[in-house]
Design a protein around this motif. Structure first.
Motif, PDB file in Angstrom:
ATOM      1  N   ALA A 112       0.758  -1.241   0.066  1.00 36.77           N
ATOM      2  CA  ALA A 112       0.002  -0.004   0.048  1.00 36.77           C
ATOM      3  C   ALA A 112       0.883   1.142  -0.046  1.00 36.77           C
ATOM      4  CB  ALA A 112      -0.805  -0.149   1.290  1.00 36.77           C
ATOM      5  N   SER A 113       0.398   2.213  -0.664  1.00 42.19           N
ATOM      6  CA  SER A 113       1.271   3.479  -0.519  1.00 42.19           C
ATOM      7  C   SER A 113       1.030   4.360   0.553  1.00 42.19           C
ATOM      8  CB  SER A 113       0.552   4.543  -1.632  1.00 42.19           C
ATOM      9  OG  SER A 113      -0.662   4.854  -1.678  1.00 42.19           O
ATOM     10  N   PHE A 114       1.755   5.283   0.792  1.00 40.33           N
ATOM     11  CA  PHE A 114       1.626   6.160   2.066  1.00 40.33           C
ATOM     12  C   PHE A 114       0.019   6.527   1.972  1.00 40.33           C
ATOM     13  CE2 PHE A 114       1.489  10.377   3.805  1.00 40.33           C
ATOM     14  CZ  PHE A 114       1.611  10.008   5.172  1.00 40.33           C
ATOM     15  N   ALA A 115      -0.196   7.336   0.967  1.00 42.27           N
ATOM     16  CA  ALA A 115      -1.495   7.909   0.638  1.00 42.27           C
ATOM     17  C   ALA A 115      -2.814   7.031   1.176  1.00 42.27           C
ATOM     18  CB  ALA A 115      -2.022   8.384  -0.777  1.00 42.27           C
ATOM     19  N   GLU A 116      -2.632   5.735   0.813  1.00 43.29           N
ATOM     20  CA  GLU A 116      -3.819   4.867   1.179  1.00 43.29           C
ATOM     21  C   GLU A 116      -3.583   4.567   2.636  1.00 43.29           C
ATOM     22  OE1 GLU A 116      -4.271   1.536  -2.328  1.00 43.29           O
ATOM     23  OE2 GLU A 116      -2.092   1.812  -1.497  1.00 43.29           O
ATOM     24  N   GLN A 117      -2.565   4.442   3.195  1.00 43.36           N
ATOM     25  CA  GLN A 117      -2.201   4.081   4.637  1.00 43.36           C
ATOM     26  C   GLN A 117      -2.777   5.575   5.614  1.00 43.36           C
ATOM     27  OE1 GLN A 117       1.103   1.851   5.916  1.00 43.36           O
ATOM     28  NE2 GLN A 117       1.702   2.419   3.974  1.00 43.36           N
ATOM     29  N   ALA A 118      -2.457   6.591   4.875  1.00 45.40           N
ATOM     30  CA  ALA A 118      -2.713   7.968   5.644  1.00 45.40           C
ATOM     31  C   ALA A 118      -4.224   8.121   5.979  1.00 45.40           C
ATOM     32  CB  ALA A 118      -2.660   9.149   4.833  1.00 45.40           C
ATOM     33  N   VAL A 119      -5.094   7.455   5.604  1.00 50.53           N
ATOM     34  CA  VAL A 119      -6.627   7.451   6.342  1.00 50.53           C
ATOM     35  C   VAL A 119      -6.616   7.223   7.660  1.00 50.53           C
ATOM     36  CG1 VAL A 119      -7.043   4.957   5.888  1.00 50.53           C
ATOM     37  CG2 VAL A 119      -8.934   6.583   5.577  1.00 50.53           C
ATOM     38  N   ILE A 120      -5.574   6.708   8.362  1.00 52.75           N
ATOM     39  CA  ILE A 120      -5.562   6.385   9.609  1.00 52.75           C
ATOM     40  C   ILE A 120      -5.814   7.681  10.438  1.00 52.75           C
ATOM     41  CG2 ILE A 120      -4.475   4.233   9.521  1.00 52.75           C
ATOM     42  CD1 ILE A 120      -2.108   5.676  10.877  1.00 52.75           C
TER      43      ILE A 120
END
Length: 460
Positions: A235-243
């Motif tokens: 997963a990219s950072f953008a995908e994980q940044a949802v946290i």
């Protein structure tokens, strides 16, 4: 087996029993020593700095304090970035590279302390680089969380973190021993003359760094050749940044400051606190026992949480931590008079044990919280949506585990600093301890409201 796993379904019982468990265990048992070495490098300055004035380094007390504190600050900050590294680079690659990076501060420390003319700026840089060790925790925990089903995450994460946390105790035990002998012979450099008053002796302070080098190299190679990347967990950072939009990420940060922040902060400040409150006691004989107890309690906390629920273990951990701090207050001397070292030490060992239990239970809570939330959001949307929700929950939980580890690590700086501030303002440490009680009470209430009570938003 290939380095990258194309299929990874730990929640499917047949897959887990036939091949998943063996692969997961192999990755876990390679991860644990790597994390132990990371914690050792992170905390090595807390031991080495004590001897610098006696071998010719003319640093003030404040300068020495900052050398001991800087690894905690850099480690906590770097953890924020390491939290997102595994899905981007892969767990095998990142574990190998991040472990190998520990060679830089280990070798740097070994060479720098042999020359008393080494600039203070260089020493500060080396202390900051020791933060690589503290940062590794976030990526390590995120990586291991991918390998295990929800029913076993608490135990697996508890083992990884608990045995990894042993690095704090190991470094406080090993370094005072290895610096008294020329372990590496001619290859390790000459001895320094340690002098205090009329007493002199030989010291090889460079061994505080050099002793870890062969073990770091072996651990990095083991990770590169023995661990796995999981293709489906990229997963990219953008995908994980949802946290950062998830309320429960921030709630668990608050709780983890109370558990891990207390563990690492108490570990960093315990020797100095003992020395200040009980001047007749040699803290080097006892300091390693607190982190040892806390580290060993962490796997137990994860295992119990798997059996009875994470929120319940977290609840009792904070409640008893409040009681233990009250106990510490009762045994402190007043204005240098009275007090009981035995009572003080026993209460602090209880505190270390409780932080370990709470560390294990809070890390068990995170995957359960996010699994329940995503299942709730995907309800009545069909099997495909449920499967996608499970994958997203795993990715988010891994990122949250890394991020709360980053935030919690700031306790390594703020708890020792709070002792100093309390002494400066009030003449004693009682004010700092009372502040801890208030914080633990807030954690107790927050955990009960959101996770432990009947009707809680995400009961776990």
């Amino acid at each position: 087996m290939a380095a990258e796993l194309k299929r990874w379904e730990p929640e499917v019982a047949s897959f887990w029993q036939s091949e998943g468990r063996a692969v997961a265990r192999r990755n876990l048992w390679i991860s644990i020593p790597a994390l132990l070495l990371a914690f050792a490098i992170w905390q090595v300055w807390s031991v080495a700095v004590v001897n610098l004035p006696n071998i010719g380094f003319n640093y003030s007390a404040n300068q020495l304090f900052w050398l001991a504190a800087l690894p905690a600050l850099s480690g906590a900050t770097l953890r924020i970035f390491y939290s997102f590294a595994v899905p981007i680079f892969g767990g095998r690659r990142w574990t190998a590279l991040s472990t190998a990076s520990l060679l830089i501060p280990a070798l740097g420390l070994g060479f720098a302390v042999q020359d008393p003319t080494t600039s203070y700026g260089t020493m500060m840089l080396l202390a900051l680089l020791c933060g690589f060790g503290g940062a590794n925790f976030s990526s390590s925990m995120a990586n291991i969380s991918f390998f295990y089903p929800k029913s076993e995450k608490g135990t697996a994460l508890g083992l990884n973190a608990g045995l990894g946390n042993l690095g704090v105790s190991v470094v406080q035990f090993v370094v005072p021993l290895v610096i008294t002998a020329g372990v590496f012979g001619a290859f390790g450099g000459d001895a320094q003359t340690w002098a205090k008053g009329n007493e002199t002796r030989q010291l090889w302070l460079q061994n505080a760094g050099f002793i870890w080098v062969p073990f770091i190299a072996l651990s990095a190679l083991a990770a590169w050749f023995g661990m796995n990347d999981i293709a489906s967990m990229r997963a990219s950072f953008a995908e994980q940044a949802v946290i950062f939009k998830r309320k429960h990420n921030w709630l668990m940060c608050w709780l983890y400051i109370g558990t891990f922040g207390s563990f690492i902060g108490f570990s960093a400040g315990f020797p100095l606190l003992m020395k200040g409150q009980f001047p007749g006691v040699d803290p080097t004989k006892y300091a390693f026992l607190g982190p040892l107890v806390g580290a060993l309690a962490r796997p137990l906390g994860g295992w119990i949480a798997d059996k009875v629920g994470g929120a319940r273990v977290t609840h009792w951990s904070f409640l008893l931590m409040i009681v233990a701090v009250f106990g510490v207050l009762q045994f402190l001397p007043e204005h240098g008079v009275g007090g009981s070292f035995t009572g003080f030490f026993v209460c602090f060992l209880a505190l270390f044990a409780l932080t370990g239990l709470g560390n294990g239970s809070t890390f068990m809570q995170v995957p359960i919280i996010f699994a329940k939330l995503h299942q709730r959001w995907a309800a009545d949307k069909g099997a495909v949506a449920q499967q996608a929700a499970a994958a997203e929950a795993t990715k988010e939980a891994a990122a949250v585990l890394g991020f709360i580890g980053a935030i919690g690590a700031y306790g390594g700086f703020f708890i020792p600093k709070s002792y100093g501030t309390s002494i400066a303002l009030t003449g004693g440490v009682a004010a700092a301890l009372i502040t801890f009680i208030a914080y633990y009470a807030s954690c107790l209430l927050l955990n009960w409201w959101y996770y432990a009570r009947k009707g809680a938003e995400v009961r776990c």
